[in-house]
Design an enzyme around this catalytic site. Structure first.
Site, PDB file in Angstrom:
ATOM      1  N   LYS A  52       2.368  -2.594 -11.642  1.00  0.00           N
ATOM      2  CA  LYS A  52       1.058  -2.679 -10.977  1.00  0.00           C
ATOM      3  C   LYS A  52      -0.072  -2.421 -11.976  1.00  0.00           C
ATOM      4  CE  LYS A  52       3.129  -1.236  -6.620  1.00  0.00           C
ATOM      5  NZ  LYS A  52       3.412  -0.120  -5.693  1.00  0.00           N
ATOM      6  N   GLN A  96       2.780   6.181  -4.666  1.00  0.00           N
ATOM      7  CA  GLN A  96       4.047   5.443  -4.750  1.00  0.00           C
ATOM      8  C   GLN A  96       5.136   6.173  -3.953  1.00  0.00           C
ATOM      9  OE1 GLN A  96       4.439   2.383  -6.331  1.00  0.00           O
ATOM     10  NE2 GLN A  96       6.447   2.417  -5.356  1.00  0.00           N
ATOM     11  N   ASP A 119      -3.112   0.160  -0.010  1.00  0.00           N
ATOM     12  CA  ASP A 119      -1.761  -0.144   0.479  1.00  0.00           C
ATOM     13  C   ASP A 119      -1.769  -0.474   1.977  1.00  0.00           C
ATOM     14  OD1 ASP A 119       0.089  -0.225  -1.548  1.00  0.00           O
ATOM     15  OD2 ASP A 119       0.475   1.940  -1.548  1.00  0.00           O
TER      16      ASP A 119
END
Ligand code: NAD
Length: 295
Positions: A52, A96, A119
């Site tokens: 990412k 994460q 997200d």
């Protein structure tokens, strides 16, 4: 033989578009920054965060990673998130997963301010998606919708069957594709581990999306002739011939299913690159909204 839906090429197009938008914002004096929090040493998570960050740097988004030990107390993690929430230089925040067992995923998801929740997992953003006016949509479902549209397979009016009801993929994808909106408007069925006669459902699908986390689980006889098959699975299977000792496969038995389907995504090179591209797009959306610009 099925046509391959090339996620790498489509994701590259999106990254180019995002890069242009990042440059436009920079010209207007707006810098974008994505902050990732990585808890513990999970090797797959480290690879995801690295991927990412590399993608961010390619399009001109600054990124940083806050690495915390797996023993970090929940309270400290929540404080770190709060300081990122209040930092005006940070456009987007991602935590994460997986997180260590002593940390409540729900608390963490709710701690990220919805305006920086790139997200799309904050309950407010998920609620808005369900209510039909999405703000931030989770990157994998968004990437799947974009793949369908850009490969010429709009879901409108089609029977879409999703195998898997996870909070990350199956559930938000169902909400996204059943929206009363162009590029959605699908009739959606969600199958899961308690579904009886799975094949009766999968065989009806014009578009079959599989996110079950089980290698090669969907076989050729379970797919309708001419269906479009989107394989979300990322599974490591042992492979002595591979120098790494393993290879990555999807949830679909690719060889068999590609003889039946009209189009299919490969693994790797299908949904995976799209997830990263949509995270970048969400970050641009976040940064431009925070600055009062539109995207
Ligand atoms: P999960 O483990 O949270 O959920 C799996 C789902 O599959 C569950 O809802 C379960 O009910 C269903 N399922 C399991 N066995 C089944 C069966 N026999 N019949 C019907 N349904 C069954 O998984 P997840 O987080 O949604 O991830 C699924 C897969 O997608 C994994 O391989 C994961 O690595 C991958 N993934 C890929 C991306 C990407 O960017 N490509 C993103 C997220 C997840």
């Amino acid at each position: 033989m099925a046509k391959i839906i090339d996620g790498r090429t489509i994701a590259a197009q999106i990254r180019t578009e995002v890069g242009r938008e990042v440059a436009r914002l920079r010209d207007a004096g707006i810098e974008l920054k994505l902050s990732a929090i990585l808890v513990g040493e999970d090797p797959a998570s480290r690879i995801y965060v690295r991927t990412k960050r590399r993608a961010c740097s390619e399009v001109g988004i600054t990124s940083e990673v806050m690495k915390l030990p797996s023993t970090v107390p929940e309270e400290e993690l929540l404080q770190r998130i709060d300081s990122l929430n209040g930092d005006s230089r940070v456009s987007g925040i991602l935590v994460q997963r997986p997180l260590p067992g002593h940390i409540s995923v729900d608390e963490v998801l709710e701690a990220v301010t919805p305006e920086k929740d790139v997200d799309g997992f904050h309950p407010r953003n998920l609620g808005r998606l369900l209510a039909g006016s999405p703000s931030f949509v989770p990157a994998t479902p968004l990437g799947i919708q974009e793949l369908l549209l850009r490969s010429g397979h709009p879901p409108d009016g089609r029977d879409v069957v999703i195998v898997g009801r996870s909070d990350l993929v199956g559930k938000p994808l169902a909400a996204l594709l059943m929206r009363k909106s162009e590029g959605a408007n699908a009739t959606v069925t969600v199958c899961h581990s308690s579904t009886r006669r799975l094949e009766a459902h999968t065989k009806r699908a014009n578009i079959l999306v599989v996110a079950a986390g089980s290698p090669g689980f969907i076989r050729g006889h379970m797919v309708k002739a001419g269906a479009v098959v989107i394989d979300v699975g990322i599974n490591r299977v042992e492979d002595a011939r591979n120098p790494k000792g393993y290879r990555i496969v999807g949830d679909v038995a690719f060889e068999e299913v590609s003889k039946v389907a009209r189009a299919i995504t490969p693994v790797p090179g299908g949904v995976g690159p799209m997830t990263v591209a949509m995270l970048l797009r969400n970050t641009v959306t976040a940064g431009s909204r925070q600055s009062g610009q539109t995207f």
